[in-house]
Motif scaffolding. Structure first.
Motif, short mmCIF file in Angstrom:
data_model
loop_
_atom_site.label_atom_id
_atom_site.label_comp_id
_atom_site.label_asym_id
_atom_site.label_seq_id
_atom_site.Cartn_x
_atom_site.Cartn_y
_atom_site.Cartn_z
N TYR A 86 6.33 8.84 -0.33
CA TYR A 86 5.84 7.56 0.18
C TYR A 86 5.33 6.69 -0.96
CZ TYR A 86 2.63 4.33 2.61
OH TYR A 86 1.96 3.22 3.06
N LYS A 90 6.51 2.78 -3.53
CA LYS A 90 5.51 1.72 -3.40
C LYS A 90 4.92 1.36 -4.76
CE LYS A 90 3.38 1.13 1.04
NZ LYS A 90 4.64 0.76 1.59
N SER A 99 7.42 -0.27 -7.14
CA SER A 99 8.13 -1.38 -6.48
C SER A 99 9.64 -1.17 -6.45
CB SER A 99 7.86 -2.72 -7.15
OG SER A 99 6.70 -2.71 -7.89
#
Lengths: 706, 185
Positions: A365, A369, A372
């Motif tokens: 996860y 993030k 990016s």
């Protein structure tokens, strides 16, 4: 824009650092684990190497898994989620870096000292005193950084994840400091202040709560953040989180003595350990319910999204392990399960399933993030999931079968009042095939992890080069408590009060259980005098500790008839009253040694330690050839005895003054005996094997009635 | 700063957007909790405050039972020892036991190693079947001979005696020097 807005950014660089460290150490921890598993299936893989022998490798594996892999994962997850949940950048970027590099240095120090044999032999607290001090300092840095962030938060209330982080940081500090009180002998050798039952109780209060507050509460916090994020669903029940949080932290701390059922530990402490473990069942499942039911209405994600798969499997394994834990704490179940591989299976459904899978979900996860970009391949992640799942199941099923098989064999007594399997090694060879199955499970789990590493590597390559920390804006809230709030809501707005209450919650059980045993003399019968070890025996004992013999041998005959038949009268409090550290052990891959003194002649040990198969065909114990070349350090014995004396062991000043001479004399007498029986080995009296034999012959022989 | 203010994300939501529902506690969960607590109170009360047995007491009851079983079972197994040890079936069985449990101290062929040579005429503890059986059962712990009573069944004990008797005069290579008294029967 509104004037009251404050502008800030998050320190995500520190999260990235911890994430990469997690990946690296996870690989190391899994490799060490696999090698250790293979060594039990096929003893030659001990490689006759001092540095890789099972007794030294196992602590390396457990420390790498707990403190390096899980530790770095926790820090990454806590730093990421805390900043977002509190709408504040970390208190200090610098402290974050000190924390990071300090922790990695500690891990490197562990990776060097453990294979070299510097170990206190207390499980998950093996590291020697300088490293203990470093851990304390780094933990304090972490605490300052975390509580500093709470202080400057822009969110009035603390979300449930933060509660779990608070309990973690406070309790781990208490556990580590109390369990590590020790007196140094040399730069890398120390003796604990606690002895015998005290040491056992403090150690398992620590050991059990390392599982509770290093592998459970922080991960529950992570679950409360990442599960709703990954599934994009609301958390099931706020009031359930309140009740299960407080009951969990209050009850968990009492459960340690369930590691010591039927031992010499006073009955009342054992019973407390058992009942608090039973009462822990519901609070643990409260977390599982809140985690799983977060998915309600979105179960279809389980079919399509590998991250949800990892999360749900992790929480399910948590539920299994926290049901099995109370079950194993019931005295009669512990009678069969304790000392066997069932416990190893139990631990790994938690470690590989709960901690491993939850960390993997978090990494899958976070990486896209933070960098990016998008995950390189969801398909590979799904394959990782299935490999890992089959791996855990093979591991778990094989070890539970091995454990129950061996436990039943140990306890089988026929109608003539005799052991059905009196020969210990028969109960070992029976489960070796299951050791192979376990190793296969480990291979699959590791293979899955390698896919993940490849997947992450590919993902990082697609990350854009120049990334800016985004800026956020938030209003500074009004911290006055408003009248509409429930009491607990108010509490969630008060960082300090909340922390103090958490501390009190864990202090109660600790004090009630530990304080009484600190006055050990109350439990010792004056008529049963135990002599302290002679200088040579102490030297041998420290070799036993260095080699990690306790990873396979117990020295605690439990109050169970089959154990009395096999090993002799149950061990007493008095027998281990000078033992620093205690060596009761937690697993019997080999037989109990508490009464092995005098059981065999010196020559038997001399040959057995060189090659256990020469005396016991089918044995899986490693060879210890280096004990026949390394020299006993006689000079340090005076120092060792004097440290023991200052801890209250009744050595006379005369014994201190001639510790080395006494030891050499005793060594000569053992060597004489070996020579008479045909051993030809010049300068044998200087070698470590002689000191070890002296210790083995002293086991169970030190108590005399007066 | 003021130029790119439109890039700045305003964080209006609490808890990073995580919503908490407040469902009531599941009944079965509350029931589990209550039952474990009530059970624990009674359990502790019975064992630690009232007159529940201690672990030591439980153990001694169990040990008394086992000792009785052991006494009852001794019976007649060794009544025909002198005849039994001559039987080939016992000798064969004894050979197997010896190869598993005794060879590391007495040598593959009984020639002696850590323990004495069993093929010569010299015996430390006597040469009758009874003498040998006794040593095997009780051992000589202070000299390093293990007691085998708890490990070997009565039949296996007889069989090893039979096998040892059959070794006499086999003169294996590299024998250990004689120990004990010579018997010329």
């Amino acid at each position: 824009m509104n004037q009251n807005y404050e502008y800030f950014s998050y320190d995500d660089d520190i999260v990235k650092k911890f994430l990469l460290a997690t990946m690296i150490w996870a690989g190391a921890a899994f490799l060490f684990g696999l090698l250790a598993a293979l060594q039990l299936a096929y003893w030659p893989l001990n490689l006759n190497s001092e540095y890789l022998t099972f007794g030294r490798l196992r602590p390396l594996h457990t420390n790498a898994a707990i403190f390096a892999f899980a530790g770095n994962a926790i820090f990454a997850g806590i730093y990421y989620s805390t900043q977002r949940l509190l709408k504040a950048r970390l208190f200090s970027d610098l402290l974050g870096r000190i924390h990071f590099w300090g922790w990695q240095l500690i891990i490197v120090a562990a990776a060097i000292t453990l294979p070299l044999g510097y170990s206190q032999s207390k499980e998950y607290a093996e590291l020697e005193w300088p490293i203990d001090i470093a851990i304390t300092l780094v933990w304090v840095v972490f605490a300052i950084n975390f509580f500093g962030t709470i202080k400057k938060r822009r969110e009035k209330h603390m979300y449930v994840a933060i509660w779990f982080y608070i309990a973690t940081i406070i309790t781990v500090a208490v556990l580590h400091i109390v369990n590590s009180i020790e007196l140094p002998v040399t730069f890398l050798k120390s003796y604990p202040v606690y002895a015998g039952i005290q040491d056992a109780l403090v150690q398992w209060w620590y050991g059990h709560n390392a599982v509770a507050f290093f592998l459970t509460t922080p991960f529950l916090g992570l679950m409360y953040y990442f599960m709703p994020k990954i599934a994009d669903r609301p958390v099931y029940s706020y009031r359930l989180s309140i009740i299960h949080f407080w009951s969990l932290v209050f009850i968990y701390i009492w459960a340690g003595p369930h590691h010591l059922l039927y031992t010499a530990l006073p009955d009342w402490a054992q019973t407390l350990g058992m009942i608090f473990s039973l009462m822990l069942w519901a609070p643990s499942w409260g977390g599982m319910i809140n985690g799983l039911l977060t998915l309600r209405g979105a179960w279809h994600l389980l079919r399509t999204d590998p991250l949800v798969k990892f999360m749900v499997a992790a929480i399910t394994f948590y539920g299994m392990a926290t049901f099995e834990g109370p079950l194993l704490s019931i005295k009669s179940v512990s009678a069969v399960g304790h000392y066997t591989d069932w416990i190893i299976g139990h631990v790994h459904s938690g470690a590989l399933g709960w901690n491993g899978f939850l960390s993997f979900a978090m990494i899958y996860y976070l990486v896209p993030k933070l960098w990016s970009t998008k995950l390189y391949s969801l398909k590979l992640a799904t394959t990782h999931f299935w490999l890992g799942l089959v791996g855990i199941l093979l591991y778990y099923i094989s070890m539970v079968s091995a454990g129950i098989t061996q436990g039943l064999m140990w306890h089988a007594v026929n109608e003539n009042g005799k052991l059905v399997y009196p020969d210990f090694v028969e109960t070992v060879t029976r489960i070796v095939p299951l050791y192979w199955v376990r190793a296969l499970g480990g291979v699959l789990y590791l293979a899955g992890f390698i896919l993940m590493a490849y997947n992450i590597w590919k993902t990082l390559k697609t990350a854009p080069k120049d990334q800016k920390e985004p800026t956020y804006a938030a209003l500074k809230p009004n911290f006055e408590s408003s009248s509409g709030e429930t009491t607990h809501k108010k509490l969630e707005g008060m960082g300090l009060v909340f922390s103090v209450l958490s501390f009190i919650a864990i202090a109660v059980g600790s004090i009630v259980e530990i304080i009484p045993t600190l006055s050990l003399h109350k439990y010792v019968e004056p008529a049963r005098v135990t002599d302290p070890y002679s200088a040579l025996e102490l030297a041998g004992r420290d070799i036993y500790i260095r080699e990690g013999c306790y990873t396979c041998h117990s020295q605690m005959i439990r109050k169970l008839s089959a154990e009395v038949l096999r090993y002799g009268p149950a061990s007493t409090i008095e027998e281990s009253m000078w033992d620093r550290p205690f060596q009761w052990g937690s697993k019997r891959t080999g037989p109990d040694l508490a009464r092995s003194g005098g059981k065999y002649p010196n020559l038997w040990h001399y040959r057995h330690m060189m090659d256990p198969r020469s005396t016991t065909p089918g044995s899986i114990m490693p060879n210890y050839p280096w004990l026949y070349t390394k020299k006993t350090d006689y000079l340090v014995l005076r120092k060792k005895l004097s440290v023991m004396q200052s801890l209250g062991v009744p050595y006379t000043d005369e014994q201190l003054a001639q510790a080395d001479l006494d030891a050499q004399k005793q060594a000569m007498s053992i060597v004489e005996d070996l020579k008479q029986n045909g051993v030809e080995d010049p300068k044998l009296e200087e070698k470590e094997i002689v000191a070890l034999i002296a210790y083995l012959q002293a086991m169970g022989k030190k108590e005399r009635a007066e | 700063m003021s130029d790119d203010k439109k890039d700045i994300k305003k964080l209006e939501e609490h808890f990073d957007g995580i919503i908490e529902h407040d469902h009531p506690l599941p009944n079965w969960w509350v029931a589990t909790f209550v039952i474990t607590v009530v059970f624990s109170i009674f359990y502790y009360g019975y064992y630690e405050l009232l007159d529940g047995p201690t672990l030591d007491q439980e153990l001694s009851v169990k040990m008394a039972e086992i000792e009785q079983q052991q006494k009852d079972s001794v019976g007649k197994a060794f009544d025909n020892l002198d005849q039994d040890v001559l039987k080939q079936e016992f000798i064969d069985k004894g050979k197997v036991v010896f190869a598993e449990k005794c060879f590391m101290c007495h040598g593959q062929q009984g020639q002696g190693l850590i323990g004495p040579n069993l093929t010569d005429n010299f015996w430390i503890h006597g040469n009758t079947s009874q003498n040998i059986l006794h040593v095997i059962q009780k051992g000589v712990p202070e000299k390093g001979m293990v007691p085998w009573e708890a490990v070997l069944s009565a039949e296996e004990q007889i069989a090893t005696v039979a096998f040892i008797k059959s070794l006499k005069g086999t003169n294996p290579p590299t024998p250990k020097a004689a120990e004990g008294t010579e018997y010329k029967d």
